[in-house]
Write a protein that holds these residues in place. Structure first.
Motif, PDB file in Angstrom:
ATOM      1  N   THR A   4       0.857  -1.187   0.000  1.00  0.00           N
ATOM      2  CA  THR A   4       0.000   0.000   0.000  1.00  0.00           C
ATOM      3  C   THR A   4       0.892   1.235   0.000  1.00  0.00           C
ATOM      4  O   THR A   4       2.090   1.166   0.278  1.00  0.00           O
ATOM      5  CB  THR A   4      -0.864   0.069   1.268  1.00  0.00           C
ATOM      6  OG1 THR A   4       0.019   0.172   2.395  1.00  0.00           O
ATOM      7  CG2 THR A   4      -1.757  -1.142   1.380  1.00  0.00           C
ATOM      8  N   LYS A   5       0.252   2.360  -0.279  1.00  0.00           N
ATOM      9  CA  LYS A   5       0.966   3.639  -0.272  1.00  0.00           C
ATOM     10  C   LYS A   5       1.624   3.847   1.082  1.00  0.00           C
ATOM     11  O   LYS A   5       2.788   4.220   1.180  1.00  0.00           O
ATOM     12  CB  LYS A   5      -0.054   4.746  -0.583  1.00  0.00           C
ATOM     13  CG  LYS A   5       0.477   6.146  -0.357  1.00  0.00           C
ATOM     14  CD  LYS A   5      -0.585   7.184  -0.680  1.00  0.00           C
ATOM     15  CE  LYS A   5      -1.698   7.222   0.350  1.00  0.00           C
ATOM     16  NZ  LYS A   5      -2.746   8.208   0.029  1.00  0.00           N
ATOM     17  N   GLU A  23      -0.400  15.557  -1.471  1.00  0.00           N
ATOM     18  CA  GLU A  23      -1.679  14.900  -1.704  1.00  0.00           C
ATOM     19  C   GLU A  23      -2.503  15.742  -2.642  1.00  0.00           C
ATOM     20  O   GLU A  23      -2.383  16.967  -2.654  1.00  0.00           O
ATOM     21  CB  GLU A  23      -2.427  14.726  -0.390  1.00  0.00           C
ATOM     22  CG  GLU A  23      -1.862  13.574   0.403  1.00  0.00           C
ATOM     23  CD  GLU A  23      -2.546  13.434   1.746  1.00  0.00           C
ATOM     24  OE1 GLU A  23      -1.980  12.747   2.598  1.00  0.00           O
ATOM     25  OE2 GLU A  23      -3.640  14.011   1.933  1.00  0.00           O
ATOM     26  N   THR A  26      -7.458  12.333  -6.958  1.00  0.00           N
ATOM     27  CA  THR A  26      -6.965  11.277  -7.851  1.00  0.00           C
ATOM     28  C   THR A  26      -6.756  11.808  -9.258  1.00  0.00           C
ATOM     29  O   THR A  26      -7.634  12.456  -9.824  1.00  0.00           O
ATOM     30  CB  THR A  26      -7.996  10.139  -7.913  1.00  0.00           C
ATOM     31  OG1 THR A  26      -8.286   9.759  -6.584  1.00  0.00           O
ATOM     32  CG2 THR A  26      -7.465   8.955  -8.687  1.00  0.00           C
ATOM     33  N   VAL A  98      -1.160  -2.009  -9.037  1.00  0.00           N
ATOM     34  CA  VAL A  98      -1.511  -0.602  -8.876  1.00  0.00           C
ATOM     35  C   VAL A  98      -2.738  -0.319  -9.729  1.00  0.00           C
ATOM     36  O   VAL A  98      -3.007  -1.044 -10.680  1.00  0.00           O
ATOM     37  CB  VAL A  98      -0.365   0.354  -9.322  1.00  0.00           C
ATOM     38  CG1 VAL A  98       0.829   0.239  -8.414  1.00  0.00           C
ATOM     39  CG2 VAL A  98      -0.003   0.098 -10.765  1.00  0.00           C
ATOM     40  N   PRO A  99      -3.474   0.750  -9.380  1.00  0.00           N
ATOM     41  CA  PRO A  99      -4.655   1.078 -10.186  1.00  0.00           C
ATOM     42  C   PRO A  99      -4.268   1.739 -11.506  1.00  0.00           C
ATOM     43  O   PRO A  99      -3.116   2.094 -11.730  1.00  0.00           O
ATOM     44  CB  PRO A  99      -5.428   2.054  -9.280  1.00  0.00           C
ATOM     45  CG  PRO A  99      -4.402   2.654  -8.398  1.00  0.00           C
ATOM     46  CD  PRO A  99      -3.328   1.624  -8.203  1.00  0.00           C
ATOM     47  N   CYS A 102      -1.553   4.650 -12.606  1.00  0.00           N
ATOM     48  CA  CYS A 102      -0.639   4.764 -11.471  1.00  0.00           C
ATOM     49  C   CYS A 102       0.680   4.027 -11.681  1.00  0.00           C
ATOM     50  O   CYS A 102       1.354   3.672 -10.731  1.00  0.00           O
ATOM     51  CB  CYS A 102      -1.356   4.228 -10.237  1.00  0.00           C
ATOM     52  SG  CYS A 102      -0.524   4.695  -8.721  1.00  0.00           S
ATOM     53  N   HIS A 133       4.129   8.521  -8.594  1.00  0.00           N
ATOM     54  CA  HIS A 133       3.034   8.118  -7.714  1.00  0.00           C
ATOM     55  C   HIS A 133       3.528   7.035  -6.767  1.00  0.00           C
ATOM     56  O   HIS A 133       4.172   6.083  -7.196  1.00  0.00           O
ATOM     57  CB  HIS A 133       1.864   7.571  -8.526  1.00  0.00           C
ATOM     58  CG  HIS A 133       1.062   8.632  -9.200  1.00  0.00           C
ATOM     59  ND1 HIS A 133       0.553   9.722  -8.522  1.00  0.00           N
ATOM     60  CD2 HIS A 133       0.675   8.772 -10.490  1.00  0.00           C
ATOM     61  CE1 HIS A 133      -0.110  10.483  -9.377  1.00  0.00           C
ATOM     62  NE2 HIS A 133      -0.051   9.937 -10.574  1.00  0.00           N
ATOM     63  N   SER A 136      -0.266   5.052  -5.471  1.00  0.00           N
ATOM     64  CA  SER A 136      -1.648   5.525  -5.436  1.00  0.00           C
ATOM     65  C   SER A 136      -1.740   6.837  -6.185  1.00  0.00           C
ATOM     66  O   SER A 136      -0.815   7.650  -6.127  1.00  0.00           O
ATOM     67  CB  SER A 136      -2.066   5.687  -3.977  1.00  0.00           C
ATOM     68  OG  SER A 136      -3.187   6.508  -3.888  1.00  0.00           O
ATOM     69  N   ASN A 137      -2.860   7.033  -6.900  1.00  0.00           N
ATOM     70  CA  ASN A 137      -2.949   8.249  -7.725  1.00  0.00           C
ATOM     71  C   ASN A 137      -3.333   9.490  -6.955  1.00  0.00           C
ATOM     72  O   ASN A 137      -3.463  10.552  -7.546  1.00  0.00           O
ATOM     73  CB  ASN A 137      -4.019   8.131  -8.837  1.00  0.00           C
ATOM     74  CG  ASN A 137      -3.996   6.808  -9.527  1.00  0.00           C
ATOM     75  OD1 ASN A 137      -3.866   5.783  -8.895  1.00  0.00           O
ATOM     76  ND2 ASN A 137      -4.143   6.827 -10.826  1.00  0.00           N
ATOM     77  N   ASP A 138      -3.557   9.358  -5.658  1.00  0.00           N
ATOM     78  CA  ASP A 138      -3.987  10.559  -4.948  1.00  0.00           C
ATOM     79  C   ASP A 138      -2.832  11.219  -4.216  1.00  0.00           C
ATOM     80  O   ASP A 138      -3.010  12.003  -3.296  1.00  0.00           O
ATOM     81  CB  ASP A 138      -5.120  10.236  -3.976  1.00  0.00           C
ATOM     82  CG  ASP A 138      -4.681   9.196  -2.961  1.00  0.00           C
ATOM     83  OD1 ASP A 138      -5.511   8.786  -2.138  1.00  0.00           O
ATOM     84  OD2 ASP A 138      -3.489   8.778  -2.997  1.00  0.00           O
TER      85      ASP A 138
END
Lengths: 318, 404
Positions: A4-5, A23, A26, A98-99, A102, A133, A136-138
């Motif tokens: 995870t991030k 931050e 997304t 990853v999503p 990302c 990233h 995570s893209n956020d």
């Protein structure tokens, strides 16, 4: 489950790697990302997740402005003109974990990405810091190329930077200059020690090589010793039960294939057409259609058994 | 230097426009290869039905699809091999591959599929040469890269189903030396520079590595090159299945053999595998759309066939129903000729397609399923080939059961 991030950021801190984090909502593209961190100096990265004909994967990480020509890249890797393309979406989740949107060098922290090759734009090295990233893209984190290197080394990766815009001729007498980046052979085996082939291009910073076989035993001249020559890490599936090494699995596979074929042959139409003779007809078809498959399997079973015996015999006196 | 160049040019003019040698295959004016002319020019013989029937009789097994369909169509002294076999004298097989790339396509598998059949029905040993040194020289690869490719290619070769108890795979960089090298020198002494320039088209500009390579490919034809396998069996004959462009190496070998007291090796030769785009198209390892690769998924195979396989069908359905398909140029039918085992089904497809009753789509669909099955079987087999299996195949070891 992939990293995870939070786990990644914690790891970076553990490694005492300097980075700044930002931050933001997304984002799926570099343009969008630029809206939030574009004014912070340094270089944004664009990250491509690519796949070749032999299902080997590559992350190409470059400055947003660097032009990456897929045709040229494909040739430089020795994959021919159209040998490389964007990897399918599913691969993103399966391999990099990853999503969408990302892709990042940090995804290599995942075990599933062990065999993904990494090409880094040499442009990163002249930047104060670059944005990636963190799984995570956020969020975007900015760090210097040296710090990225520190991270990569911690996951046993050789960071090597490439001039992605270069377009050297690749032809009969000029081998592809990035060929060494192509992940080696069988995905189960550790890389061969003799993969440490010096690249032709003197501008490379370092020779990107297999990360595993450190103590290269060197190429053995006489084949008698060939069974000993590269097995530093005996991660050999021959020792893990498989269809070709375990009689139980082997027979199971044969019965599975036969049953499947049998069931597919017994259709209403076939029953009507053949009546009582259906048995003979189906038996005939099974023979015809399964012969090659089963022979192939049996040969592999035999070869595997022989290899195990041979290996044991060759190492008898060690 | 000039004299030789001129001699080669004259030869080229005489050669009537088609060029066939181990490094170049080009048809006349971009047309099709004329195999009859080739047989005439090379001086080998047609593999006729009597020979095929003889193979059937001697082995008790149906002849391989490549024999029935004329894929393996020419030979040199194959009948002598059969004569000896009939008298209870066995032989061994020799084939090879130049490991120039990892991307193997189904055309590359053809000689290996046929060799496996020969090994199975005649129950004889086989040596497989990986000419990593040749590729290192001709393709300017590093030694390490060519060795790596050799091992990778070995995995695909092994996946074709060779019997490890009677197969020895070797790479030149590993094996050349000892008895093998002694034979190389013996052969080399029989071939002048002029001769090798004449056969292979070498010139004064080519480096000496190339010029001294041919003996390396010649000597696996002699049993004494493999003392760990054939010691004491100097009388053992050798049969070489290969594509016809390799014929020059073995003409040279057959010329040298009697002079050094060895049997001439026999050959059994195949036609070339056509590119997807047609016989006139060039199949190239760097154009992924010119061939079906052994790593292509069923989806990719289907798509490549649909998009790129040259069609002999007509432009419109109506025209097609009327005129039928041109089987001479249709690639799907040619590929089915190679890979569809069922003779009856193939005849049916050819008849219906030529008459216009079957459409290109259907033919392409059938080809897709045939090839997918082959490629899938290959992939499953290849997945089982570990580095240990390669090591075992390549180990210099006795093969006590090789004739059983």
């Amino acid at each position: 489950m992939g990293f995870t991030k939070e786990e990644l950021l914690a790891r970076l801190k553990e490694l005492q790697i300097d980075f700044s984090q930002y931050e933001h909502p997304t984002v799926l593209t570099v343009e969008e990302q630029a809206k939030y961190v574009g004014d912070k100096g340094g270089g944004l990265s664009k990250n491509l997740f690519l796949k070749d004909k032999k299902s080997r994967f590559y992350i190409v990480s470059a400055l947003a402005d660097t032009k990456v020509d897929m045709k040229v890249l494909s040739q430089r890797l020795g994959l021919g003109k159209g040998g490389i393309r964007m990897a399918p979406e599913e691969a993103l989740g399966e391999i990099l974990q990853v999503p969408l949107g990302c892709v990042t060098p940090f995804a290599l922290v995942n075990e599933s990405a062990r065999h993904v090759a990494l090409l880094l734009d040499k442009g990163f090295q002249s930047q104060e810091h670059c944005f990636f990233h963190p799984l995570s893209n956020d969020m975007s984190i900015a760090l210097n190329a040296c710090d990225l290197d520190k991270f990569l080394k911690s996951i046993e990766r050789d960071p090597s930077y490439v001039d992605l815009e270069a377009n050297p001729t690749v032809g009969k007498d000029q081998p592809p200059d990035l060929a060494a980046f192509v992940p080696s052979g069988s995905s189960i085996q550790p890389d061969q020690p003799d993969k440490a082939a010096p690249l032709q291009d003197p501008t490379k910073n370092s020779v990107p090589v297999n990360k595993k076989s450190v103590a290269a035993t060197g190429k053995v001249a006489k084949p008698q010793a060939s069974t000993q020559n590269s097995k530093e890490k005996p991660v050999n599936p021959v020792h893990q039960p498989s269809v070709f090494s375990d009689a139980g699995f082997f027979v199971e596979e044969i019965l599975n294939k036969t049953s499947a074929l049998l069931l597919s042959e017994i259709t209403e139409g076939a029953v009507k057409e053949n009546g009582v003779n259906l048995g003979t007809v189906v038996a005939e078809n099974i023979r015809k259609r399964l012969n090659s498959d089963l022979q192939s399997m049996a040969t592999m079973f035999k070869n595997t058994a022989y290899t195990q015996g041979f290996h044991a015999g060759a190492h008898r006196n060690l | 230097m000039e004299g030789e160049k001129r001699e080669n040019q004259n030869q080229a003019a005489e050669e009537e426009d088609q060029i066939v040698n181990p490094w170049e295959v080009a048809a006349k004016d971009g047309g099709k290869i004329d195999y009859d002319k080739l047989i005439d020019k090379f001086g080998c013989q047609r593999l006729d039905q009597t020979l095929i029937d003889r193979v059937h009789r001697l082995t008790g097994r149906p002849p391989h699809v490549f024999l029935r369909r004329g894929v393996f169509f020419a030979h040199r002294d194959f009948n002598e091999i059969l004569d000896a076999y009939e008298k209870g004298k066995k032989f061994y097989l020799y084939t090879g591959r130049g490991p120039s790339s990892e991307a193997l396509h189904i055309g590359h598998l053809v000689p290996f599929m046929f060799t496996k059949y020969l090994q199975d029905v005649f129950r004889v040993p086989l040596v497989i040469q990986l000419t990593d040194d040749e590729k290192c020289m001709w393709k300017n690869l590093t030694v390490e890269e060519s060795q790596r490719l050799a091992r990778e290619n070995a995995k695909d070769i092994i996946a074709c189903g060779f019997d490890i108890t009677r197969t020895f795979i070797f790479s030149d960089f590993d094996y050349v030396g000892g008895a093998f090298y002694k034979n190389m020198v013996k052969v080399a002494k029989c071939v002048t520079l002029n001769k090798v320039q004449g056969i292979f088209g070498f010139s004064g500009e080519d480096h000496i590595g190339k010029i001294s390579f041919p003996p390396v490919q010649a000597v696996p034809s002699f049993p004494s090159s493999f003392p760990h396998l054939f010691s004491g069996k100097d009388d053992l004959r050798c049969l070489i299945p290969c594509a016809i462009d390799q014929d020059p190496y073995f003409r040279m070998t057959r010329d040298a053999a009697p002079r050094i007291g060895y049997h001439k090796p026999s050959l059994i030769e195949s036609t070339f595998f056509p590119a997807l785009q047609g016989e006139t198209g060039k199949m190239s390892a760097s154009d992924p759309n010119s061939a079906i690769y052994v790593t292509d998924s069923a989806k990719v195979i289907k798509s490549k066939i649909n998009k790129y396989a040259f069609s002999g069908g007509q432009d419109s359905v109506e025209k097609h129903r009327q005129l039928g398909a041109n089987l001479e140029v249709d690639i799907s039918v040619k590929y089915l000729n190679f890979f569809l085992e069922d003779d009856v089904e193939l005849e049916h497809i050819k008849t219906e397609y030529a008459a216009g009753r079957m459409l290109t789509g259907e033919v392409k669909g059938r080809l897709g399923s045939v090839l997918s099955e082959i490629v899938e079987r290959h992939r499953a087999a290849r997945a089982s080939v570990t580095d240990e299996v390669v090591d075992a195949f390549m180990a210099v070891r006795p093969l006590p059961n090789m004739f059983d």
